[in-house]
Design an enzyme around this catalytic site. Structure first.
Site, PDB file in Angstrom:
ATOM      1  N   ASP A   1      13.470  23.210 -31.936  1.00 48.32           N
ATOM      2  CA  ASP A   1      14.216  22.131 -32.516  1.00 48.32           C
ATOM      3  C   ASP A   1      15.672  22.193 -32.800  1.00 48.32           C
ATOM      4  O   ASP A   1      16.370  21.271 -32.990  1.00 48.32           O
ATOM      5  CB  ASP A   1      13.454  21.851 -34.009  1.00 48.32           C
TER       6      ASP A   1
ATOM      7  N   CYS B   1       3.665   1.611   2.839  1.00 54.06           N
ATOM      8  CA  CYS B   1       4.702   0.910   2.393  1.00 54.06           C
ATOM      9  C   CYS B   1       5.641   1.731   1.712  1.00 54.06           C
ATOM     10  O   CYS B   1       6.897   1.820   1.922  1.00 54.06           O
ATOM     11  CB  CYS B   1       4.594  -0.383   1.813  1.00 54.06           C
TER      12      CYS B   1
ATOM     13  N   ASP C   1      18.078  26.597 -29.545  1.00 56.73           N
ATOM     14  CA  ASP C   1      17.021  26.348 -28.293  1.00 56.73           C
ATOM     15  C   ASP C   1      17.161  25.807 -27.442  1.00 56.73           C
ATOM     16  O   ASP C   1      16.363  26.069 -26.217  1.00 56.73           O
ATOM     17  CB  ASP C   1      15.892  25.853 -29.173  1.00 56.73           C
TER      18      ASP C   1
ATOM     19  N   CYS D   1       0.816  -1.186  -0.104  1.00 56.14           N
ATOM     20  CA  CYS D   1       0.051  -0.006   0.010  1.00 56.14           C
ATOM     21  C   CYS D   1       0.924   1.189   0.000  1.00 56.14           C
ATOM     22  O   CYS D   1       2.204   1.266   0.199  1.00 56.14           O
ATOM     23  CB  CYS D   1      -0.904   0.031   1.271  1.00 56.14           C
TER      24      CYS D   1
ATOM     25  N   ASP E   1       9.716  28.655 -31.399  1.00 59.49           N
ATOM     26  CA  ASP E   1      10.818  29.012 -32.252  1.00 59.49           C
ATOM     27  C   ASP E   1      10.125  29.112 -33.774  1.00 59.49           C
ATOM     28  O   ASP E   1       9.077  28.264 -33.918  1.00 59.49           O
ATOM     29  CB  ASP E   1      11.983  27.902 -32.145  1.00 59.49           C
TER      30      ASP E   1
END
Length: 865
Positions: free
Chosen positions: A645, A14, A649, A11, A447
């Site tokens: 990309d 634990c 960046d 549970c 971008d």
């Protein structure tokens, strides 16, 4: 992060105890335990032996997961097998067997206790009216069920002895107290028989105080719940398991002039491998021969095959559907895109979302609190004069009805399903935190090149001079431009090749820096370049010059060509926006998210692209290091996501609250991001936000159910609701259903429509106010081009194009509207020309001007270059 397998957890308590124990180990920087996958991720320099010892000292088991960072050097396929093995459902078969045996003995017990005692069902003669015999039989049957489910008792009492009680402790206590009380009553009955004071009424009275059926029913019903929970938990990892099944096992490689089949781990970078139709591509590579259509749905979620030919890249685990290809291996083992995806999804499952901390804090004290509440309930009923049997019944019901499991599972099951849905749709969240926070972004910075636009210049317009055709002009330009390596030249060459044109041979080719190109074709001399350069050689007709100016206004680059002193025509080239960019930006805006475009291009080109895309705000002339500064300023106004990309960046992706990398981008960008879009579609940004919001909504539902369940039913079990009485059996049944309900609710995420914008709404109380105040002005100035920044402190002018002005009153309305924009000191509008000349001391924000004009009921048509 080093991965471990943890055993013995049942549970959320634990989970909390394991995390607490490991966090105290010297050298542990961070620890995250997943109850869902029984795994643990540990960051830091701590020795694995010390980590395992800490887990064992807390009363649980741990082992270093095969293929983890510190276990040993493992091949990619070995690591995948280890991950797949770790995700296999080993628990459900065991629970099903336990349940089958439990149901057999429990059915007999229920027949006796309820069927015979309540409804008069027949029994063998030696048991009929034999209260001692019936009690002994019930005891033996209950003991059999308890022995079958001994794991509850060993785990529960072990956790009690370690001072960290878990859910099993509640089950063990409830069942054991019921069993112990029943044995006490059984001995009281034997005493009556021994002393000869027993009679049927008295024996019946004592018999009714036996709780052997509760002692058996509690672990049996909890096993039912555990089995249902285990089945539903197993389904939450289906997406990851299915992904791993796609991993290729062998490859056909050319060795010494012959084709041999080798294990996937034996393929080396540079090897030539072949793939027949219908086979999986074994590693990442580049096609050197052949063409085909490739099903990339395993990576991108796109079901439409992608055409591939010589020179194109292919990825591991994608399917070659039609042609025979030869390819050169470029990435092998753990470096393949597929392996990285599996690792990302697996790592995300091992991390913990911030929202899970709420449940963790509650779970850490939940079980001890329930035990205290049960003791208080017992004492309270006894002090009010109720019999010990009735008081115990209430206390036992409190123990077994309380469910920390629902709290512990509320977040991880939803996160796992959400991550799986993301992977299925080509949206990879690197951490659970990224999955949670993506839905909370208020500003998206995009971008331009390669993100909003295709990143690859294309020919958009061909304007031949009088007496020439488009193909004549393109053939001339083709012959000249094919000698150049400039990106614009490649766009012209690509367009000519699409039209299947043949270039003429050229000689004396020269590239004139800053001007253009020149060469000889036969006896003719041809030139190509800018209008100023070609204008110095040939006369440019006025109509073509106007068309060229209009193209430039649209952000396109006009290339002029002349032959022997006469203009041949104009070819316009531009980096066009992707087909889905405008749609993606509209979807983000519908969600209440402001969109900002960042670019290093000049302002005229940026404005043209920005208008096509429909972004709220444009910041042009930004140097690579300036993007990070822009993100910092935008963060003053809300949570910011950066979508990019390129290598330039990476700083901005890292600085943003959420970095989103386009999958076709560079490795540096992908490594710097929190979210990776594998199919490079901008609509996946809105899809990621949509999926994140659906996941968070699901987690809130789960947490509400978990808290509400305990808040409502614990007082009911304690007998605080007048006229309502729950016995331990009903408590166990309710507990069994609670965790199952949470898991099933999480599985509803499998039906989430990631790309359906029909129900998009701004986040309540968190939709960004689209007002441009001092903060946005500061951000704009910090990010603007050097020329723009120089305007601060002195006045400049620009012309705004306004539609809908009909008279002097219209002029006055427009002037008053624009004067309200920060930075503007004066405005002169002219309804005849449809222009407003704006004088400013600091460059006004275009979005604010547009909003002001539209609020005055006129049309904003842009800024004249």
């Amino acid at each position: 992060m080093t991965q471990y397998t943890v055993t013995g957890m049942s549970c959320a308590s634990c989970q909390a105890h394991v995390e607490k124990a490991v966090s105290k180990v010297p050298g542990v920087k961070a620890v995250s335990v997943s109850l869902l996958t029984n795994s643990m991720g540990v960051e830091g320099t701590a020795d694995s032996a010390a980590v395992i010892a800490a887990v064992e000292k807390a009363g649980y088991g741990a082992s270093l997961r095969e293929g983890s960072a510190k276990s040993s050097e493992r091949s990619a396929s070995a690591r995948l097998r280890a991950e797949e093995e770790a995700l296999k459902d080993h628990t459900t078969p065991k629970l099903v067997r336990r349940l089958e045996y439990s149901v057999f003995f429990l059915a007999v017990l229920i027949y006796i206790t309820m069927g015979h005692n309540m409804w008069g069902w027949p029994l063998p003669a030696f048991l009929s009216h034999n209260h001692l015999g019936l009690a002994l039989t019930q005891m033996l049957l209950a003991a059999a069920v308890m022995i079958i489910n001994k794991d509850f008792f060993t785990s529960g009492f072990k956790s009690l002895f370690h001072g960290a009680p878990n859910m099993d402790a509640l089950v063990a206590l409830g069942s054991s107290v019921s069993f112990g009380w029943s044995i006490y009553i059984f001995y009281r009955m034997t005493v009556l028989v021994t002393h000869g004071t027993a009679n049927m009424d008295l024996m019946s009275l004592y018999h009714n105080q036996l709780y052997f059926e509760s002692a058996a029913m509690i672990p049996a019903l909890i096993t039912v719940g555990k089995t249902l929970e285990s089945l539903s938990k197993g389904r939450t990892t289906d997406a990851l398991k299915n992904l791993m099944k796609m991993a290729p096992k062998t490859a056909s490689v050319e060795r010494n002039g012959q084709m041999v089949t080798v294990g996937i781990d034996e393929v080396k970078s540079g090897d030539i491998f072949v793939v027949k139709p219908g086979e999986a591509i074994p590693v990442d590579g580049m096609i050197v021969e052949g063409s085909t259509a490739v099903d990339e749905s395993a990576l991108t979620g796109e079901s439409i095959p992608v055409d591939k030919t010589s020179g194109d890249a292919v990825s591991a685990a994608t399917i070659n559907q039609s042609g025979f290809i030869r390819a050169r291996a470029t990435r092998v083992g753990e470096d393949t895109t597929f392996s990285q995806i599996v690792q990302m999804v697996s790592d995300a499952a091992a991390t913990k979302a911030p929202i899970a901390k709420i449940a963790d804090k509650v779970s850490g004290i939940f079980v001890p609190a329930v035990i205290v509440i049960a003791a208080v309930v017992l004492a309270g009923w006894l002090l009010t004069g109720h019999p010990l049997a009735a008081s115990l019944e209430h206390a036992i019901t409190v123990l077994v009805i309380s469910c920390p499991c629902a709290l512990g599972l509320a977040t991880p099951v939803a996160i796992m399903v959400g991550n799986g849905m993301g992977a299925k749709n080509g949206i990879l969240f690197k951490t659970s935190e990224a999955l949670e926070n993506t839905g909370r972004i208020q500003i998206v910075a995009l971008d331009k090149t390669g993100t909003i636009t295709a990143g690859k210049p294309e020919v958009t317009d061909v304007l031949p001079a009088a007496g020439r055709t488009e193909d004549d002009l393109l053939s001339l330009a083709y012959a000249l431009e094919m000698q150049s390596e400039h990106p614009l030249a490649r766009a012209v060459v690509s367009e000519a090749e699409k039209r299947h044109l043949q270039p003429e041979k050229v000689h004396d080719f020269k590239a004139l820096s800053g001007n253009g190109l020149t060469a000889s074709i036969g006896t003719s001399i041809v030139h190509g370049g800018s209008d100023s350069y070609i204008g110095s050689i040939a006369v440019i007709p006025g109509d073509l010059q106007k068309k060229a100016d209009a193209l430039a206004e649209q952000g396109k680059t006009p290339l002029f060509f002349e032959q022997d002193g006469r203009l041949a025509g104009i070819i316009a080239v531009a980096d066009v926006i992707k087909p889905d960019s405008a749609q993606a930006i509209r979807e983000l805006q519908k969600m209440g998210i402001e969109t900002v475009m960042l670019t290093g291009d000049n302002e005229r080109t940026a404005r043209a692209i920005g208008r096509q895309a429909g972004v709220n705000r444009i910041i042009a002339g930004v140097l690579p290091d300036g993007k990070e500064a822009v993100i910092r300023d935008l963060q003053k106004r809300g949570k910011v996501a950066m979508v990019g990309d390129g290598i330039n960046d990476a700083p901005a992706l890292t600085r943003a609250d959420i970095g989103i990398a386009i999958g076709a981008g560079t490795d540096v960008a992908i490594d710097s991001a929190d979210v990776v879009l594998m199919n490079s579609k901008l609509t996946d940004v809105s899809g990621a936000v949509r999926l994140s919001r659906a996941t968070i909504r699901n987690i809130h539902e789960n947490l509400f159910w978990a808290f509400a369940y305990n808040a409502l039913l614990i007082p009911m079990a304690a007998g605080l609701y007048p006229g309502i009485h729950l016995n331990p059996m009903w408590g166990a049944a309710a507990m069994a259903l609670s965790s199952f309900t949470v898991c099933m609710n999480a599985l509803r995420l499998n039906f989430a429509k990631v790309h359906d914008a029909a129900h998009d709404r701004p986040m309540k109380k968190k939709a960004l106010e689209m007002k441009t105040k001092a903060a946005s002005s500061d951000a704009s100035m910090a990010a603007a081009s050097p020329d723009d920044r120089q305007t601060a402190g002195r006045t400049e002018t620009e012309t705004v194009l306004v539609g809908g002005m009909m008279c002097e009153n219209c002029e006055r309305h427009v002037m008053n509207a624009l004067k309200s924009v920060d930075g503007i000191v004066s405005v002169k509008a002219d309804h005849k020309t449809g222009k407003a000349i704006v004088t400013y001391t600091s460059k006004p924000d275009e979005t604010a001007m547009k909003q002001a004009i539209e609020d005055a009921d006129y049309e904003y048509e842009g800024v004249q270059a």
